[in-house]
Enzyme design. Sequence first.
Site, PDB file in Angstrom:
ATOM      1  N   SER A  98       0.808  -1.223   0.000  1.00 40.32           N
ATOM      2  CA  SER A  98       0.000   0.000   0.000  1.00 40.32           C
ATOM      3  C   SER A  98       0.840   1.270   0.000  1.00 40.32           C
ATOM      4  O   SER A  98       0.285   2.358  -0.193  1.00 40.32           O
ATOM      5  CB  SER A  98      -0.928   0.011   1.224  1.00 40.32           C
ATOM      6  OG  SER A  98      -1.894  -1.002   1.125  1.00 40.32           O
ATOM      7  N   GLU A 147     -10.306   6.507   2.149  1.00 37.57           N
ATOM      8  CA  GLU A 147      -9.852   5.120   2.117  1.00 37.57           C
ATOM      9  C   GLU A 147     -10.724   4.218   2.982  1.00 37.57           C
ATOM     10  O   GLU A 147     -10.940   4.492   4.169  1.00 37.57           O
ATOM     11  CB  GLU A 147      -8.409   5.008   2.628  1.00 37.57           C
ATOM     12  CG  GLU A 147      -7.889   3.574   2.575  1.00 37.57           C
ATOM     13  CD  GLU A 147      -6.647   3.337   3.427  1.00 37.57           C
ATOM     14  OE1 GLU A 147      -5.919   2.373   3.147  1.00 37.57           O
ATOM     15  OE2 GLU A 147      -6.411   4.110   4.379  1.00 37.57           O
TER      16      GLU A 147
END
Length: 544
Positions: free
Chosen positions: A149, A376
């Site tokens: 990520s 997110e």
Amino acid sequence: MMRLKGGTMYGADQGRAVNSSRLEMKFFLTNNRYTFEVVTVHYDSDKRYHPRLPDETEPIKAARNVEQEQTIEYWRNQAKATVEKHVKRKENTNIAKNVIMFLGDGMSIATVALARIHAGGEEKPLYFEEFPYVGMAKTYCVDYQVPDSACTATAYLTGVKGNMDTIGVNAHVQVADCVAGLNRSTHTSSIGQWAIDAGKDAGIVTTARVTHASPAGMYAHTAFRDWENDKYVKDDGCDPALVDDIAEQLVYGETAPKLRVILGGGRREFMDQNLDQDHETGKGGYRSDGRNLINEWLRNGPVGENRTFVWKRSDLMAVDPHRTDRLLGMFEPGHCAYNLDKVEKQLDEEPTLAEMVDKATDILSTNPDGFFLFVEGGRIDHAHHDNRAKYALDETVEFAKAIELARKKFSEEDTLIVVTSDHSHSVSFAGYASRGKDVYSTAGTGKDGLPYMTISYANGPGYKKHVDTDAGVRLDVRQMDTSKSNFVFPAMLPKDSETHGGEDVAVYASGPWSHLFTGSYEQNVLPHMMAYASCIGRGMKACD
């Protein structure tokens, strides 16, 4: 058991993918007497690959639209309506005043499909799946095929690909290099900074820690994603006096102090382990420098600026967007709780993702020039790492609810919304489960005579939960309590934490210039297309 069919008796497994051949008894009637001939029949391998009877342990359920779906007209009319919608679609070339990027961390295509069925059925799309334009993004890092990520956040937020575990720096910086990351020529600026430079506002909303890899891509420059506090910098042999940890960059960095809204979890990264006590838990933080960065953030603004910090839902809901210059909200010491845990444990003082998005956009909308917001759904990823698919799919559904709120709140005429993922996972959606069946159930029977589940993983902690490692055999899932939200699904090989997947991820777009997001492209192209649509940054612009 045998059964008659015409002039041949078939074994009970006829038509099933068990072996590549079968025995047949052909019979003949002569003078009122039967004679038999046993022959071996080798059948087409295609029948082994595509068995017609997937799971005989449970009855097949009817599809929700079973009567319509059995007709020719239903499918032709459905196809006609889809074609007409595509033909009538017109490209929106307005300038995007606002841009909202939704990132489902670890939201693979299999995750989307499973969440769709879990939420409403095979034929009922999640809200963002109905966006008019869809593309595919390639997720690899400069140095790894399967990304993390950190390098992906650098790609989709700053427009430059980097190395695994690094954030906001180019590929000249190797992971955990104490010196290389200090070179400002390696730093990459984010689309959040581009928006601020253009007079817009910017913000972050996440269900992970606000210093975690994905949100840190908006503001941090670091050689190692784990350096969320000074202690971790020190533990890796670097000097925290020279290497700014991510939490410190949120308070004093170039971009983060200018963000209007930052909402998520992660209070522990801002508090000293010995001197501070958390508002909620009474425990200390993770820092070792004696600093409370939450207090420093509150004091860091110019004279007269109204900065507000909140740590519970009721305080967040009470924030007046017209009287708040900057808002920092952290609702957990670590990551925000899973939505299923919030419901089951009645964690009423933790907001949903949709509630955080709603408040963030209220504040950002006070800027007449518009905004960029990064959102997110961070816990989809964490659940997959633990092979806990129920958490992952529920977090995906919550993610879709937040997108629906934003799309209905802002016009497609002036607000671009882009939905994507940073990477996939090793989760598999396989077997031959019947229509309407619970995706958390079984999908067939293996050669060992035991049922297998619709959802499984290539690797992860689920291996030890589903395999008798001493005997080397699978355990019977029918003897397990699969009803719990934290049920661990099976994995093929043992790992403490399941791995990411390397296949491309989907991109869904709606609003001005959303047609740009079709096709297949590198992940780092995403911020450049969003910048083009909103006329920010140093690249091509729609308003040129």
